[in-house]
Design an enzyme around this catalytic site. Structure first.
Site, mmCIF file in Angstrom:
data_model
loop_
_atom_site.group_PDB
_atom_site.id
_atom_site.type_symbol
_atom_site.label_atom_id
_atom_site.label_comp_id
_atom_site.label_asym_id
_atom_site.label_seq_id
_atom_site.Cartn_x
_atom_site.Cartn_y
_atom_site.Cartn_z
ATOM 1 N N ARG A 96 -79.297 -17.501 -17.381
ATOM 2 C CA ARG A 96 -80.364 -17.563 -16.378
ATOM 3 C C ARG A 96 -81.643 -16.946 -16.957
ATOM 4 O O ARG A 96 -81.586 -15.986 -17.730
ATOM 5 C CB ARG A 96 -79.916 -16.767 -15.144
ATOM 6 C CG ARG A 96 -80.855 -16.818 -13.941
ATOM 7 C CD ARG A 96 -80.930 -18.174 -13.325
ATOM 8 N NE ARG A 96 -81.504 -18.146 -11.974
ATOM 9 C CZ ARG A 96 -81.939 -19.235 -11.353
ATOM 10 N NH1 ARG A 96 -81.859 -20.428 -11.936
ATOM 11 N NH2 ARG A 96 -82.426 -19.148 -10.126
ATOM 12 N N THR A 370 -82.789 -30.066 -11.302
ATOM 13 C CA THR A 370 -81.611 -29.438 -11.891
ATOM 14 C C THR A 370 -80.633 -30.533 -12.345
ATOM 15 O O THR A 370 -80.809 -31.708 -12.013
ATOM 16 C CB THR A 370 -80.947 -28.439 -10.909
ATOM 17 O OG1 THR A 370 -81.947 -27.518 -10.472
ATOM 18 C CG2 THR A 370 -79.811 -27.661 -11.496
ATOM 19 N N THR A 388 -81.047 -25.908 -15.371
ATOM 20 C CA THR A 388 -82.248 -26.162 -14.582
ATOM 21 C C THR A 388 -83.523 -25.737 -15.271
ATOM 22 O O THR A 388 -83.500 -24.880 -16.164
ATOM 23 C CB THR A 388 -82.134 -25.445 -13.210
ATOM 24 O OG1 THR A 388 -83.189 -25.880 -12.354
ATOM 25 C CG2 THR A 388 -82.210 -23.937 -13.356
ATOM 26 N N ASN A 390 -85.836 -25.537 -12.692
ATOM 27 C CA ASN A 390 -86.207 -25.405 -11.280
ATOM 28 C C ASN A 390 -86.812 -26.705 -10.764
ATOM 29 O O ASN A 390 -86.138 -27.713 -10.764
ATOM 30 C CB ASN A 390 -87.097 -24.201 -11.018
ATOM 31 C CG ASN A 390 -87.133 -23.873 -9.533
ATOM 32 O OD1 ASN A 390 -86.182 -24.151 -8.820
ATOM 33 N ND2 ASN A 390 -88.215 -23.298 -9.053
ATOM 34 N N ASP A 412 -87.693 -18.923 -7.643
ATOM 35 C CA ASP A 412 -86.389 -18.646 -7.019
ATOM 36 C C ASP A 412 -86.256 -17.184 -6.588
ATOM 37 O O ASP A 412 -85.285 -16.820 -5.909
ATOM 38 C CB ASP A 412 -85.239 -19.033 -7.959
ATOM 39 C CG ASP A 412 -84.884 -20.510 -7.839
ATOM 40 O OD1 ASP A 412 -85.377 -21.173 -6.902
ATOM 41 O OD2 ASP A 412 -84.112 -21.010 -8.669
ATOM 42 N N SER A 441 -79.918 -17.835 -7.715
ATOM 43 C CA SER A 441 -79.773 -19.282 -7.913
ATOM 44 C C SER A 441 -78.767 -19.850 -6.914
ATOM 45 O O SER A 441 -77.939 -19.123 -6.368
ATOM 46 C CB SER A 441 -79.265 -19.526 -9.333
ATOM 47 O OG SER A 441 -78.945 -20.884 -9.528
ATOM 48 N N SER A 442 -78.853 -21.155 -6.703
ATOM 49 C CA SER A 442 -77.823 -21.858 -5.920
ATOM 50 C C SER A 442 -76.876 -22.635 -6.820
ATOM 51 O O SER A 442 -75.936 -23.279 -6.326
ATOM 52 C CB SER A 442 -78.484 -22.856 -4.956
ATOM 53 O OG SER A 442 -79.294 -22.187 -4.033
ATOM 54 N N GLY A 461 -79.671 -30.057 -6.971
ATOM 55 C CA GLY A 461 -80.117 -30.291 -5.599
ATOM 56 C C GLY A 461 -80.601 -29.054 -4.875
ATOM 57 O O GLY A 461 -80.526 -28.997 -3.640
ATOM 58 N N GLY A 462 -81.093 -28.051 -5.623
ATOM 59 C CA GLY A 462 -81.695 -26.875 -4.984
ATOM 60 C C GLY A 462 -80.720 -26.188 -4.055
ATOM 61 O O GLY A 462 -79.526 -26.054 -4.348
#
Ligand code: GLY
Length: 564
Positions: A96, A370, A388, A390, A412, A441-442, A461-462
């Site tokens: 990340r 992503t 990603t 973003n 984010d 993050s998701s 997909g966020g």
């Protein structure tokens, strides 16, 4: 006699329950599903050269960075879930992005204290320090069997020789046309003469090919120190950023224990913080566990899941952040007892308004950005990876002479605790900006398994990633294969805004009315979302299946038998 019968029954049950779960079992084939057939081909090339799943994961990641720049890249980050069938390896490689040292909690607030969305999403200040190249090197060196130079070669070739723009590349670029033209160094690569290219035009990224070659030759230091690093810092600062050479030199990947939970005989292995994915999925599963989903109507099932999603996303906003910086009460959030307590407010005949829990902030648009890939090798090693930059094409800025399209992952973070980000997600103190912190993050790369079957699943997909993976894995648990998981109609609730969003034409008027009668607001979106990639290993038949999302036909899913 009684005793003998019982042990016979137990023996037969054990055979039925664990028919193929021997640790030595191998599929004798490999399977890959990614968002681009050229990236899948990069993985096939590595398998053909004798690489393992972890080698292939590096090659697929780097190739996606070249051919799908809207979604991930060398200037971005991601989570790579590495899992061997015998559990000798079970780790999440956390690549990340981190906030630069000069970042601070109010850096995106204007004079009136409002979030300046342009600053938070476009140009040099929007970018976190990239983690993807460090993760590729780490995975190759620690878990791979082939040299990094071999693993990066397919991506280098794609960048140097070019690849044909497809429908998706062009469609997504058009959505960022204005901002991609803001910086000449970006436009020069992606917007020839200021225009979005046509389908079939060849996209060459010569600077990116050189940066990849330097990474291949010098490893981690090739990106994070020396000439490339200097160009990244100079370029980012010229575009309003705050990066320093120390920020790049200080970057390192982290290895995290995945989040695990049991649900009705299945084991979930999913992303740990700084992803919210694993915890949020586990909380939803814990909440719904006592209900027989197969006995519910579609409306009842949607209602139940939406109520569970609402509650888990509320906890996400309140408690989740980078565990290296904040205390996240993970044991409590993941406990079945906590879910049981939360379930007492969950009613099957009535929605619980989110406004009973907090004020309702603005609604913001959501994206399909992503990327994700799933793969299994012929020894049963698995990788589920979500990557990603973003938002589409990240920060839309390329520091000159690098070919590195930067992420805009800083969005984010909670730019203003309580205010929603670009996905409409509210965040609180746990996710406030701090130097060197990782933004929440998701992304939810996930593996689900029983003694009979294994699923490797994920999607972009966020904020909707979490609910998409949830719906996909429930479909797997219902007995279906990857083609079904990736094709399912999708719905989503994220606590705030207080609505169930649904894909176009995915519910009948009567179903929508029934949900509204329970107290829900149902919002039918004008576009579908997600781009799911799934691979399944059936341990009973020892067969692999792979599928890519029909929403984006450019995906590549293959199963290739391996014979000695
Ligand atoms: N930038 C999307 C995510 O990390 O969830």
């Amino acid at each position: 006699m009684m005793k003998r019968s019982l042990s016979l029954v137990c023996f037969v049950m054990a055979l039925v329950a664990y028919p193929g779960a021997h640790a030595q079992q191998q599929p004798n084939a490999y399977a890959i599903s990614s968002a681009h057939e050229l990236a899948t081909q990069a993985g096939v090339t590595i398998f053909e050269q004798g690489g393992n799943a972890y080698d292939a994961a590096v090659a697929v990641s780097a190739a996606l960075a070249v051919v799908e720049p809207a979604s991930s890249g060398i200037g971005g980050g991601g989570f790579w879930m590495l899992q061997s069938h015998d559990d000798a390896l079970s780790v999440m490689v956390d690549g990340r992005e981190v906030a630069p040292a000069a970042a601070h909690r109010d850096m995106y607030l204007d004079d009136e204290g409002n979030v300046d969305r342009d600053l938070a999403t476009n140009g040099g200040l929007a970018a976190g320090i990239p983690g993807a190249p460090a993760a590729w090197v780490h995975i190759a060196e620690k878990y791979g069997t082939l040299p990094l130079s071999v693993l990066l070669q397919p991506a280098i070739d794609l960048a140097a020789n070019g690849f044909p723009a497809d429908e998706k590349y062009v469609t997504l670029l058009a959505m960022r046309e204005e901002v991609m033209n803001r910086w000449p160094e970006t436009a020069e690569i992606f917007m020839p003469e200021g225009n979005v290219p046509s389908v079939g035009d060849i996209i060459v990224q010569a600077d990116l090919a050189n940066t990849l070659r330097t990474l291949a030759e010098r490893g981690h230091d090739g990106f994070y120190t020396g000439e490339i690093a200097q160009r990244l810092v100079d370029g980012t600062r010229a575009a309003g950023g705050i990066w320093t050479m120390e920020d790049l030199a200080n970057y390192s990947v982290k290895e995290r224990d995945p989040i695990t939970t049991e649900y009705r005989g299945y084991e979930l292995i999913s992303a740990a913080p700084p992803s919210s994915g694993g915890i949020t999925i586990a909380q939803i599963l814990n909440l719904i566990e006592p209900y027989e989903l197969s006995e519910l109507t579609r409306v009842e099932r949607t209602h139940l899941l939406a109520e569970a999603m609402r509650r888990a996303y509320r906890d996400r906003a309140l408690y989740l952040g980078d565990t290296d910086f904040v205390d996240v009460p993970m044991d409590v959030l993941l406990s079945k007892a906590y879910a049981a307590g939360m379930r007492t407010s969950l009613r099957l005949d009535q929605a619980t308004p989110s406004s009973m829990l907090a004020n309702d902030p603005d609604v913001r648009p959501e994206g399909n950005n992503t990327t994700h890939f799933s793969l299994i090798d012929d020894e049963g090693n698995m990788v589920s990876a979500t990557l990603t930059v973003n938002l589409l094409y990240g920060a839309a800025y390329v520091p000159p002479g690098t070919g590195v399209l930067l992420n805009n992952e800083m969005d984010d973070f909670s730019a203003k605790p309580g205010a929603p980000n670009a996905f409409g997600l509210v965040g609180f103190e746990a996710n406030a900006i701090e130097p060197y912190k990782r933004m929440l993050s998701s992304m939810s790369p996930t593996i689900v398994r029983s003694p009979q079957r294994v699923a490797v699943i994920g999607t972009p997909g966020g904020s909707r990633i979490i609910t998409m993976v949830l719906l996909g894995l429930l479909d797997f648990i219902d007995g279906n294969g990857p083609q079904s998981w990736v094709s399912l109609p999708r719905f989503h609730h994220q606590y705030l805004p207080d609505e169930i969003s649904i894909e176009p034409d995915s519910m009948s008027a009567a179903e929508i009315e029934a949900l509204e009668a329970l107290g829900h607001t149902v919002t039918e979106r004008d576009r579908t979302w997600g781009n799911m990639h799934g691979v399944m290993w059936d341990l009973m038949s020892n067969e692999l299946e792979a599928a890519h999302d029909p929403r984006w036909p450019s995906g590549g899913a293959v199963v290739v038998p391996v014979t000695d």
